[in-house]
Design a protein around this motif. Structure first.
Motif, PDB file in Angstrom:
ATOM      1  N   PHE A  57      -3.343  -1.708  -5.658  1.00  0.00           N
ATOM      2  CA  PHE A  57      -2.711  -2.077  -4.375  1.00  0.00           C
ATOM      3  C   PHE A  57      -3.036  -3.524  -3.997  1.00  0.00           C
ATOM      4  CE2 PHE A  57      -3.432   2.642  -3.572  1.00  0.00           C
ATOM      5  CZ  PHE A  57      -2.143   2.979  -3.948  1.00  0.00           C
ATOM      6  N   MET A  58      -4.297  -3.918  -4.163  1.00  0.00           N
ATOM      7  CA  MET A  58      -4.697  -5.275  -3.756  1.00  0.00           C
ATOM      8  C   MET A  58      -4.017  -6.326  -4.650  1.00  0.00           C
ATOM      9  SD  MET A  58      -6.951  -5.189  -1.193  1.00  0.00           S
ATOM     10  CE  MET A  58      -8.101  -4.077  -0.388  1.00  0.00           C
ATOM     11  N   THR A  59      -3.905  -6.051  -5.947  1.00  0.00           N
ATOM     12  CA  THR A  59      -3.242  -6.989  -6.854  1.00  0.00           C
ATOM     13  C   THR A  59      -1.781  -7.168  -6.440  1.00  0.00           C
ATOM     14  OG1 THR A  59      -4.661  -6.264  -8.634  1.00  0.00           O
ATOM     15  CG2 THR A  59      -2.707  -7.447  -9.305  1.00  0.00           C
ATOM     16  N   ARG A 157       2.825  -5.758   7.038  1.00  0.00           N
ATOM     17  CA  ARG A 157       3.237  -6.113   5.660  1.00  0.00           C
ATOM     18  C   ARG A 157       2.623  -5.130   4.657  1.00  0.00           C
ATOM     19  NH1 ARG A 157       3.069 -12.130   3.857  1.00  0.00           N
ATOM     20  NH2 ARG A 157       4.547 -11.292   2.340  1.00  0.00           N
ATOM     21  N   VAL A 158       1.358  -4.772   4.874  1.00  0.00           N
ATOM     22  CA  VAL A 158       0.731  -3.787   3.977  1.00  0.00           C
ATOM     23  C   VAL A 158       1.501  -2.462   4.092  1.00  0.00           C
ATOM     24  CG1 VAL A 158      -1.366  -2.441   3.500  1.00  0.00           C
ATOM     25  CG2 VAL A 158      -1.565  -4.873   4.091  1.00  0.00           C
ATOM     26  N   ASN A 159       1.892  -2.108   5.316  1.00  0.00           N
ATOM     27  CA  ASN A 159       2.626  -0.852   5.514  1.00  0.00           C
ATOM     28  C   ASN A 159       3.947  -0.861   4.747  1.00  0.00           C
ATOM     29  OD1 ASN A 159       3.060   1.743   6.679  1.00  0.00           O
ATOM     30  ND2 ASN A 159       4.471   0.812   8.154  1.00  0.00           N
ATOM     31  N   ILE A 178      -6.820  -0.063   7.250  1.00  0.00           N
ATOM     32  CA  ILE A 178      -7.324  -1.220   6.505  1.00  0.00           C
ATOM     33  C   ILE A 178      -8.425  -1.896   7.320  1.00  0.00           C
ATOM     34  CG2 ILE A 178      -5.321  -1.808   5.082  1.00  0.00           C
ATOM     35  CD1 ILE A 178      -4.657  -4.021   7.193  1.00  0.00           C
ATOM     36  N   GLU A 179      -9.167  -2.731   6.632  1.00  0.00           N
ATOM     37  CA  GLU A 179     -10.113  -3.607   7.305  1.00  0.00           C
ATOM     38  C   GLU A 179      -9.741  -5.031   6.913  1.00  0.00           C
ATOM     39  OE1 GLU A 179     -14.200  -2.388   6.857  1.00  0.00           O
ATOM     40  OE2 GLU A 179     -13.598  -0.292   6.971  1.00  0.00           O
ATOM     41  N   VAL A 180     -10.026  -5.970   7.793  1.00  0.00           N
ATOM     42  CA  VAL A 180      -9.755  -7.362   7.450  1.00  0.00           C
ATOM     43  C   VAL A 180     -11.044  -8.167   7.581  1.00  0.00           C
ATOM     44  CG1 VAL A 180      -7.335  -7.227   8.210  1.00  0.00           C
ATOM     45  CG2 VAL A 180      -9.059  -8.112   9.756  1.00  0.00           C
ATOM     46  N   GLY A 181     -11.082  -9.266   6.815  1.00  0.00           N
ATOM     47  CA  GLY A 181     -12.274 -10.108   6.845  1.00  0.00           C
ATOM     48  C   GLY A 181     -11.889 -11.564   6.977  1.00  0.00           C
ATOM     49  N   LEU A 191      -7.656 -14.835   7.618  1.00  0.00           N
ATOM     50  CA  LEU A 191      -7.946 -13.408   7.546  1.00  0.00           C
ATOM     51  C   LEU A 191      -7.322 -12.840   6.283  1.00  0.00           C
ATOM     52  CD1 LEU A 191      -7.351 -12.326  11.244  1.00  0.00           C
ATOM     53  CD2 LEU A 191      -9.524 -12.581  10.059  1.00  0.00           C
ATOM     54  N   VAL A 192      -8.073 -11.981   5.616  1.00  0.00           N
ATOM     55  CA  VAL A 192      -7.568 -11.345   4.396  1.00  0.00           C
ATOM     56  C   VAL A 192      -7.802  -9.844   4.504  1.00  0.00           C
ATOM     57  CG1 VAL A 192      -8.077 -13.392   2.981  1.00  0.00           C
ATOM     58  CG2 VAL A 192      -9.763 -11.552   3.099  1.00  0.00           C
ATOM     59  N   VAL A 193      -6.996  -9.077   3.773  1.00  0.00           N
ATOM     60  CA  VAL A 193      -7.219  -7.632   3.694  1.00  0.00           C
ATOM     61  C   VAL A 193      -8.482  -7.430   2.854  1.00  0.00           C
ATOM     62  CG1 VAL A 193      -6.272  -5.422   2.925  1.00  0.00           C
ATOM     63  CG2 VAL A 193      -4.735  -7.178   3.842  1.00  0.00           C
TER      64      VAL A 193
END
Ligand code: TYD
Length: 253
Positions: A57-59, A157-159, A178-181, A191-193
């Motif tokens: 998913f992240m890729t 966007r992730v959704n 999700i969490e963001v950092g 900010l990134v997922v």
């Protein structure tokens, strides 16, 4: 001999210092917890599946321009990620009512929502991750107004991305977290997922049968969790159909 320094151990993962400054290694454990860790088990193979699925998913998100902390997979249980400062919020996106939303608002599980609904919970296990409003977030300084705009855009966007890839393999994305950092690039922050995206933090239902293919299998004692996650991985083509990491869960309390 200590291989590397442990930074943090959570319920399902361990974080180690990475090989370069600004990197961390995420190790996916087989531990499963639910109801704020009141229910616990070790489910053999879960960590391997979640590492693989989260990588997938992240890729994909990185490829479509949704920034994530993911750099590369290292082995069956570990991935190299950018180190980031986690925003203390669990960001939940819901497409269908389920779980706490159904309980709180009395809406039947499975009811389609008029549009995706984004909720925020404070990341605090001792308080049971309470639902908070944007007023709380602004007043207590957990995130700025700009952060909240960026978080909403990332979450939606992730959704769209996850809904599409799941729909293509006959799975309904009911909700996810999700969490963001914050990642610092010189004087700039973005900010990134972060964390993980896996069936531990999503609700995934078979479109035809309604069968649950996510952590509710564990929470609600609906069968074998590894079988459910393997089914998701196989449908997405990230695990060969012949592999059978299937074992019974061992309850440890
Ligand atoms: P929710 O229905 O609020 O809570 P529960 O899972 O306890 O019924 O959860 C919505 C979605 O977000 C669901 O897919 C699980 C996920 N989630 C997490 O993974 N971790 C969390 O701390 C929270 C609050 C939710």
């Amino acid at each position: 001999m200590a291989r590397r320094k442990k930074i943090y151990e959570g319920k399902a993962k361990i974080l180690y210092e990475g090989p370069e400054p600004g990197t961390i290694v995420q190790y996916f454990k087989d531990d499963a917890t639910a109801f704020n860790a009141e229910k616990k088990a070790v489910i053999e193979g879960k960590g391997v599946l979640n590492n693989r699925l989260s990588e997938y998913f992240m890729t994909g998100l990185n490829q479509i321009g949704v920034p994530t902390h993911f750099i590369k997979s290292l082995n069956m249980r570990e991935q190299l990620c950018k180190s980031c400062e986690i925003v203390p919020l669990e960001i939940i996106v819901r497409n269908y009512a389920a779980g706490t939303m159904s309980k709180r608002l009395g809406i039947d599980e499975g009811t389609q929502l008029p549009r995706p609904i984004v909720e925020y919970c404070l990341k605090d296990d001792s308080l049971g991750d309470p639902l908070v409003s944007e007023e709380h977030i602004a007043a207590f300084g957990w995130a700025s107004q700009q952060d909240m705009e960026d978080i909403l855009s990332l979450a939606l966007r992730v959704n769209d991305f996850l809904t599409g890839i799941m729909y293509a393999v006959g799975i309904r994305l009911v909700d996810f977290k999700i969490e963001v950092g914050r990642v610092y690039d010189g004087d700039f922050q973005r900010l990134v997922v972060a964390d993980e995206i896996s069936p531990d933090s999503c609700r995934l239902w078979d479109i035809e049968t309604g069968q649950k293919l996510d952590k509710d299998v564990f929470r609600r004692d609906l069968g074998n969790l590894t079988d459910a996650y393997t089914e998701v991985a196989q449908r997405l083509g990230v695990m060969p159909k012949t592999s059978t990491p299937i074992t019974k869960p061992t309850l440890i309390n």
